[in-house]
Scaffold this motif. Structure first.
Motif, PDB file in Angstrom:
ATOM      1  N   ALA A   1       0.808  -1.268  -0.012  1.00 25.77           N
ATOM      2  CA  ALA A   1      -0.164   0.046   0.204  1.00 25.77           C
ATOM      3  C   ALA A   1       0.877   1.353  -0.005  1.00 25.77           C
ATOM      4  CB  ALA A   1      -0.913  -0.099   1.142  1.00 25.77           C
ATOM      5  N   LEU A   2       1.968   1.133   0.588  1.00 28.16           N
ATOM      6  CA  LEU A   2       2.762   2.281   0.973  1.00 28.16           C
ATOM      7  C   LEU A   2       3.512   2.788  -0.510  1.00 28.16           C
ATOM      8  CD1 LEU A   2       4.457   1.655   4.495  1.00 28.16           C
ATOM      9  CD2 LEU A   2       2.782   3.579   3.683  1.00 28.16           C
ATOM     10  N   ILE A   3       3.962   1.628  -1.098  1.00 24.18           N
ATOM     11  CA  ILE A   3       4.465   1.839  -2.524  1.00 24.18           C
ATOM     12  C   ILE A   3       3.733   2.175  -3.648  1.00 24.18           C
ATOM     13  CG2 ILE A   3       6.607   0.678  -1.547  1.00 24.18           C
ATOM     14  CD1 ILE A   3       5.694  -1.677  -3.866  1.00 24.18           C
ATOM     15  N   ALA A   4       2.336   1.857  -3.294  1.00 26.11           N
ATOM     16  CA  ALA A   4       1.292   2.123  -4.547  1.00 26.11           C
ATOM     17  C   ALA A   4       1.282   3.653  -4.772  1.00 26.11           C
ATOM     18  CB  ALA A   4      -0.076   1.399  -4.111  1.00 26.11           C
ATOM     19  N   LEU A   5       1.381   4.465  -3.644  1.00 23.39           N
ATOM     20  CA  LEU A   5       1.225   5.876  -4.138  1.00 23.39           C
ATOM     21  C   LEU A   5       2.260   6.655  -4.870  1.00 23.39           C
ATOM     22  CD1 LEU A   5      -0.649   6.351  -0.576  1.00 23.39           C
ATOM     23  CD2 LEU A   5      -1.659   6.057  -2.501  1.00 23.39           C
ATOM     24  N   SER A   6       1.787   7.582  -5.610  1.00 27.20           N
ATOM     25  CA  SER A   6       2.824   8.489  -6.244  1.00 27.20           C
ATOM     26  C   SER A   6       2.606   9.729  -6.054  1.00 27.20           C
ATOM     27  CB  SER A   6       2.845   8.301  -7.665  1.00 27.20           C
ATOM     28  OG  SER A   6       2.796   6.825  -8.124  1.00 27.20           O
ATOM     29  N   SER A   7       3.836  10.529  -5.951  1.00 25.56           N
ATOM     30  CA  SER A   7       3.972  12.072  -5.399  1.00 25.56           C
ATOM     31  C   SER A   7       3.473  12.966  -6.323  1.00 25.56           C
ATOM     32  CB  SER A   7       5.531  12.239  -5.058  1.00 25.56           C
ATOM     33  OG  SER A   7       5.642  13.612  -4.755  1.00 25.56           O
TER      34      SER A   7
ATOM     35  N   SER B   1      -2.910  10.627 -10.504  1.00 31.55           N
ATOM     36  CA  SER B   1      -2.435  11.200  -9.326  1.00 31.55           C
ATOM     37  C   SER B   1      -3.474  11.562  -8.211  1.00 31.55           C
ATOM     38  CB  SER B   1      -1.360  12.297  -9.241  1.00 31.55           C
ATOM     39  OG  SER B   1      -0.265  12.041  -9.982  1.00 31.55           O
ATOM     40  N   VAL B   2      -4.615  12.482  -9.067  1.00 33.81           N
ATOM     41  CA  VAL B   2      -5.680  12.675  -8.209  1.00 33.81           C
ATOM     42  C   VAL B   2      -6.417  11.918  -7.649  1.00 33.81           C
ATOM     43  CG1 VAL B   2      -7.542  14.397  -8.090  1.00 33.81           C
ATOM     44  CG2 VAL B   2      -5.653  15.153  -9.206  1.00 33.81           C
ATOM     45  N   VAL B   3      -6.896  10.760  -8.469  1.00 36.25           N
ATOM     46  CA  VAL B   3      -7.708   9.716  -8.212  1.00 36.25           C
ATOM     47  C   VAL B   3      -7.192   8.985  -7.427  1.00 36.25           C
ATOM     48  CG1 VAL B   3      -8.888   7.635  -9.148  1.00 36.25           C
ATOM     49  CG2 VAL B   3      -8.852   9.962 -10.380  1.00 36.25           C
ATOM     50  N   GLN B   4      -5.697   8.639  -7.369  1.00 36.98           N
ATOM     51  CA  GLN B   4      -4.788   7.856  -6.627  1.00 36.98           C
ATOM     52  C   GLN B   4      -4.790   8.247  -5.145  1.00 36.98           C
ATOM     53  OE1 GLN B   4      -0.364   8.025  -6.878  1.00 36.98           O
ATOM     54  NE2 GLN B   4      -0.870   5.967  -8.092  1.00 36.98           N
ATOM     55  N   ASP B   5      -4.793   9.791  -4.932  1.00 34.41           N
ATOM     56  CA  ASP B   5      -4.531  10.249  -3.720  1.00 34.41           C
ATOM     57  C   ASP B   5      -6.041   9.978  -2.929  1.00 34.41           C
ATOM     58  OD1 ASP B   5      -2.143  11.091  -4.209  1.00 34.41           O
ATOM     59  OD2 ASP B   5      -2.837  13.270  -4.622  1.00 34.41           O
ATOM     60  N   LEU B   6      -7.004   9.925  -3.780  1.00 38.50           N
ATOM     61  CA  LEU B   6      -8.517   9.549  -3.134  1.00 38.50           C
ATOM     62  C   LEU B   6      -8.313   8.269  -2.387  1.00 38.50           C
ATOM     63  CD1 LEU B   6     -10.904  11.279  -5.848  1.00 38.50           C
ATOM     64  CD2 LEU B   6     -10.111  12.258  -3.494  1.00 38.50           C
ATOM     65  N   THR B   7      -7.860   7.327  -2.751  1.00 43.03           N
ATOM     66  CA  THR B   7      -7.634   6.098  -2.400  1.00 43.03           C
ATOM     67  C   THR B   7      -7.089   5.686  -1.122  1.00 43.03           C
ATOM     68  OG1 THR B   7      -5.493   5.237  -3.434  1.00 43.03           O
ATOM     69  CG2 THR B   7      -7.590   5.014  -4.772  1.00 43.03           C
ATOM     70  N   VAL B   8      -6.226   6.920  -0.742  1.00 47.49           N
ATOM     71  CA  VAL B   8      -5.758   6.963   0.646  1.00 47.49           C
ATOM     72  C   VAL B   8      -6.815   6.794   1.657  1.00 47.49           C
ATOM     73  CG1 VAL B   8      -4.362   8.352   2.189  1.00 47.49           C
ATOM     74  CG2 VAL B   8      -3.612   8.084  -0.149  1.00 47.49           C
ATOM     75  N   VAL B   9      -8.200   7.617   1.421  1.00 50.30           N
ATOM     76  CA  VAL B   9      -8.780   7.807   2.551  1.00 50.30           C
ATOM     77  C   VAL B   9      -9.356   5.971   2.757  1.00 50.30           C
ATOM     78  CG1 VAL B   9     -11.264   8.340   3.030  1.00 50.30           C
ATOM     79  CG2 VAL B   9      -9.651   9.810   1.890  1.00 50.30           C
ATOM     80  N   PRO B  10      -9.728   5.325   1.790  1.00 50.14           N
ATOM     81  CA  PRO B  10     -10.245   3.827   2.155  1.00 50.14           C
ATOM     82  C   PRO B  10      -9.019   3.093   2.686  1.00 50.14           C
ATOM     83  CG  PRO B  10     -10.216   4.213  -0.016  1.00 50.14           C
ATOM     84  CD  PRO B  10     -10.040   5.611   0.503  1.00 50.14           C
ATOM     85  N   MET B  11      -7.901   3.515   2.164  1.00 50.64           N
ATOM     86  CA  MET B  11      -6.873   2.505   2.952  1.00 50.64           C
ATOM     87  C   MET B  11      -6.346   2.937   4.204  1.00 50.64           C
ATOM     88  SD  MET B  11      -3.861   2.178   0.067  1.00 50.64           S
ATOM     89  CE  MET B  11      -3.555   3.886  -0.610  1.00 50.64           C
ATOM     90  N   MET B  12      -6.696   4.271   4.622  1.00 49.42           N
ATOM     91  CA  MET B  12      -6.519   4.531   6.031  1.00 49.42           C
ATOM     92  C   MET B  12      -7.552   3.917   7.124  1.00 49.42           C
ATOM     93  SD  MET B  12      -5.302   8.491   5.663  1.00 49.42           S
ATOM     94  CE  MET B  12      -4.937   8.825   7.634  1.00 49.42           C
TER      95      MET B  12
ATOM     96  N   LEU C   1     -12.090  13.546   5.119  1.00 51.83           N
ATOM     97  CA  LEU C   1     -11.292  13.294   4.157  1.00 51.83           C
ATOM     98  C   LEU C   1     -10.000  14.240   4.256  1.00 51.83           C
ATOM     99  CD1 LEU C   1     -14.083  14.314   1.366  1.00 51.83           C
ATOM    100  CD2 LEU C   1     -13.249  12.004   2.055  1.00 51.83           C
ATOM    101  N   SER C   2      -9.369  13.970   3.135  1.00 51.28           N
ATOM    102  CA  SER C   2      -7.822  14.512   3.333  1.00 51.28           C
ATOM    103  C   SER C   2      -7.700  15.864   3.292  1.00 51.28           C
ATOM    104  CB  SER C   2      -6.959  13.989   2.288  1.00 51.28           C
ATOM    105  OG  SER C   2      -6.999  14.360   1.089  1.00 51.28           O
TER     106      SER C   2
ATOM    107  N   GLU D   1       3.852  12.174  -1.129  1.00 49.34           N
ATOM    108  CA  GLU D   1       3.795  12.753   0.191  1.00 49.34           C
ATOM    109  C   GLU D   1       2.642  12.109   0.986  1.00 49.34           C
ATOM    110  OE1 GLU D   1       2.061  14.669  -3.217  1.00 49.34           O
ATOM    111  OE2 GLU D   1       4.030  14.449  -2.740  1.00 49.34           O
ATOM    112  N   LEU D   2       1.626  11.537   0.405  1.00 49.81           N
ATOM    113  CA  LEU D   2       0.601  10.746   1.401  1.00 49.81           C
ATOM    114  C   LEU D   2       1.135   9.376   1.585  1.00 49.81           C
ATOM    115  CD1 LEU D   2      -2.554  11.394  -0.741  1.00 49.81           C
ATOM    116  CD2 LEU D   2      -1.739  12.684   1.216  1.00 49.81           C
ATOM    117  N   THR D   3       2.289   9.094   1.057  1.00 52.56           N
ATOM    118  CA  THR D   3       2.830   7.685   1.640  1.00 52.56           C
ATOM    119  C   THR D   3       3.407   8.026   3.053  1.00 52.56           C
ATOM    120  OG1 THR D   3       3.617   6.985  -0.523  1.00 52.56           O
ATOM    121  CG2 THR D   3       5.106   6.260   1.230  1.00 52.56           C
TER     122      THR D   3
END
Length: 678
Positions: free
Chosen positions: A119-125, A151-162, A236-237, A334-336
């Motif tokens: 999950a941590l390496i899946a996110l991009s800066s 990147s924008v859609v990817q950042d949104l996936t942080v919420v369910p992952m958290m 949300l973030s 950065e969300l990593t």
């Protein structure tokens, strides 16, 4: 001094790091990260003490970056990449999590920590790639739009992952929380769509009406951070809320000014973010575990690049786009760090895994600009192959064109130029690398070739061998020179008119053999001087002589190179000096009832009567026998002094001025002054 001393240390260290990076021709972010390592808590010397507080301030940099991104982000353009953004980004996250899970097993991690690693390496800066693309001038390309969208859609996936990752041991509790988060997100978006869109415009209109630049900046910043905080309250973030605020603001007429005002503030807080990232790196851990860090970094770079590249290609994109997206999104985001801190604070991942991921993230951030530069030759080769195929598609449409005009660039200057050429029914073709601008040109009914105007394939597709003229309107100095050099190689006889980015570029462009050039800022400065001198009642001839002499100094290399340019400059000067002025003939004028010839107008004043309007009828080129009547509107053609003498001649006898100088400077009546350029 507490936090103030820490900020002072960070700013000074960032300055030296930035200067070093600039000197070594490296991205500024690399200098900021190195500065953060040197002043971090794991190294000796001057050290920042309130690291956690600095990290919190750095989150403002992420929020402001996404806020400015939202202002520049066109939702209509997202619609064109909707499939790969909305479907491709979540698919990439899932594939990378599975890939990271496998790597974790090979590194000896247990199943749960391996899942966290994936999950941590899946996110991009988002910040790293945006700053890098901005520095390379590539924010308008198709690849950059795909990168931003994913990147924008990817950042949104942080919420369910958290929510999901900490609750994997208790799915019955985690799933309801995920549903509640989705409900909160829906409510927030509804409030933004139906609330903020209605309130933001009137609010900014009222603030702008007070004409306080400072208050406008405060309002913009308050909207960005305030909506970000509301987003945080909804679960949300913080950064996502700022991005949504930027999207809403972009739909108002104040988006451009807001972007211009907030950019310096964004850059300062972005610097804080990168320095804070560097402060988290423990050099001792990195040296003791360098082998594992390098293995994980290499595996992350290769794996993410393959996943992104294959996904982009699977969605139908060809040429250099898959490679640019793959290399651009390898850096851990950065969300990593945010997600890793959640796992560490709850005891779900070990300190060693946290340090390992952090070191890997920093290395990928450092490697991203280098890999983009290293992949540039291959990217250009792939682009040329795409250009060649694209040229074949355009060959049939452009083959009938002969003696046409090629316009390189469809920015503001190129757009105005193309519009005027269309009015004159002159055939032209636009070459544009920015997909957004290319779409605007197509909607305007212009033949458009998407590609780099410095590419031989693209130039041939535009019919450069049969063109009459090429206009280079792109703003970048380097881009202008690259295009001119390539045009000279492909068709040395073609006349090229260029827009010079700066004054110092004139001589270099002259050496390349350009036909004529325009330096917009210089011309604007001359016009400002001309208007200033007119307000001080300086004679028009003196003003024009000054302007002509200054212009000749700048463009002298061209006027000595091209004889036609000398003639053209003389014509320009004559056009500026000779104007048509419409003058009402007063009933008490001594010219009433006399013919043009009998009044000896030409001999006495030097003007020519080129037209007369009488009873709404235009009489062109009236003969010397033509008799003037009261109420006639006379078109007098001549210089400023000649027209001044004619106004004195036509003035009623009781209003005549005996002083010749006063006659020259006396303005006509408001009704009689309708001066336009011939």
């Amino acid at each position: 001094m507490g936090i103030a001393a820490d900020i002072a240390i960070i700013v000074v260290a960032a300055l030296f790091g930035g200067l070093l990076a600039q000197r070594l021709h490296q991205p500024l972010i690399l200098g900021y990260i190195v500065a953060g390592v040197l002043i971090g808590p794991y190294t000796g010397g001057v050290t920042v003490r309130e690291v956690r507080t600095i990290e919190l301030l750095a989150e403002i940099g992420v929020a402001l970056l996404l806020f400015t991104l939202g202002i520049q982000f066109d939702l209509r353009q997202l619609g064109r990449i909707r499939a790969i953004a909305v479907l491709g980004a979540p698919l990439q996250v899932l594939l990378t999590i599975a890939y990271g899970y496998g790597i974790g097993g090979l590194l000896g991690l247990d199943a749960y920590e391996s899942l966290w690693l994936g999950a941590l390496i899946a996110l991009s800066s988002t910040m790293v790639i945006l700053k890098t693309l901005e520095a390379r001038g590539q924010l308008g390309t198709l690849a950059s739009r795909i990168i931003v969208g994913m990147s924008v859609v990817q950042d949104l996936t942080v919420v369910p992952m958290m929510i999901i990752l900490p609750e994997l041991h208790n799915l019955e509790r985690g799933l309801p929380q995920l549903g509640l988060a989705a409900l909160r997100a829906g409510i927030f978006l509804l409030l933004m769509i139906y609330g903020a869109t209605r309130l933001m415009g009137p609010l900014l209109r009222a603030i702008a009406g007070w004409r306080s630049r400072e208050l406008f900046l405060v309002a913009i910043t308050a909207l960005a951070l305030g909506i970000g905080y509301v987003s945080y309250l909804f679960g949300l973030s913080f950064a996502f809320g700022a991005f949504a605020a930027g999207l809403v603001l972009s739909e108002t007429e104040y988006g451009h000014q807001a972007l211009d005002d907030v950019l310096p503030l964004r850059d300062i807080f972005s610097m804080l973010f990168f320095v804070s990232v560097g402060m988290l790196l423990d050099p001792v851990f990195l040296l003791n575990n360098i082998g594992m860090v390098l293995v994980l970094t290499l595996a992350t770079v290769i794996g993410k690049a393959l996943i992104f590249g294959l996904l982009v290609r699977a969605f139908g994109y060809r040429g250099s786009t898959p490679l640019q997206v793959a290399v651009g999104l390898i850096a851990l985001g950065e969300l990593t760090f945010v997600l890793a801190r959640v796992g560490l604070s709850r005891g779900l991942i070990s300190d060693d895994l946290y340090a390992l991921v952090l070191s890997t993230a920093l290395l990928t951030i450092v490697l991203t600009p280098q890999l983009l530069n290293a992949s540039a030759p291959l990217s250009r080769r792939l682009q040329r192959r795409q250009d060649r195929a694209f040229a074949l598609d355009f060959e049939r449409d452009l083959s009938p064109l002969r003696d046409h005009i090629i316009i390189a660039g469809y920015g503001r200057v190129g757009r105005y130029t193309a519009d005027l050429l269309q009015r004159l029914s002159l055939p032209c073709v636009v070459i544009e690398l920015d997909q957004n601008a290319a779409e605007r040109a197509r909607r305007a009914g212009l033949p458009v070739i998407y590609g780099d105007a410095s590419s031989e394939i693209v130039l041939e597709a535009a019919g450069i061998q049969h063109a009459r003229l090429m206009l280079v309107t792109v703003p970048g100095a380097v881009d202008v020179e690259l295009i001119v050099r390539r045009v000279r190689q492909v068709n040395p006889e073609l006349h090229v008119v260029v827009r010079a980015a700066r004054l110092g570029q004139v001589e270099r462009l002259q050496a390349m053999g350009v036909y004529e050039l325009v330096q917009p800022e210089f011309e604007a400065g001359l016009e400002m001087v001309r208007q200033t001198l007119l307000h001080f009642d300086r004679p028009a001839t003196e003003i024009q002589q000054l302007i002509d002499s200054i212009r000749a100094e700048l463009y002298q290399p061209l006027t000595t190179l091209h004889t036609n340019a000398q003639v053209l400059e003389r014509l320009r000067s004559a056009r500026r000096r000779l104007e048509i002025e419409w003058i009402d003939l007063d009933p008490a004028s001594p010219l009433v009832g006399k013919s043009i010839g009998a009044s000896h107008i030409r001999q006495r004043t030097g003007v020519s009567i080129v037209a007369v309007i009488r009873d709404n009828e235009i009489i062109s080129n009236p003969a010397p026998e033509f008799t003037l009547q009261a109420g006639d509107i006379i078109a007098a053609f001549g210089s400023f002094e000649q027209r001044s003498r004619f106004r004195a001649l036509a003035r009623p006898l009781d209003a005549a001025e005996p002083d010749a100088e006063r006659v020259t400077l006396t303005a006509p009546s408001p009704r009689a002054e309708h001066s336009t350029e011939a």
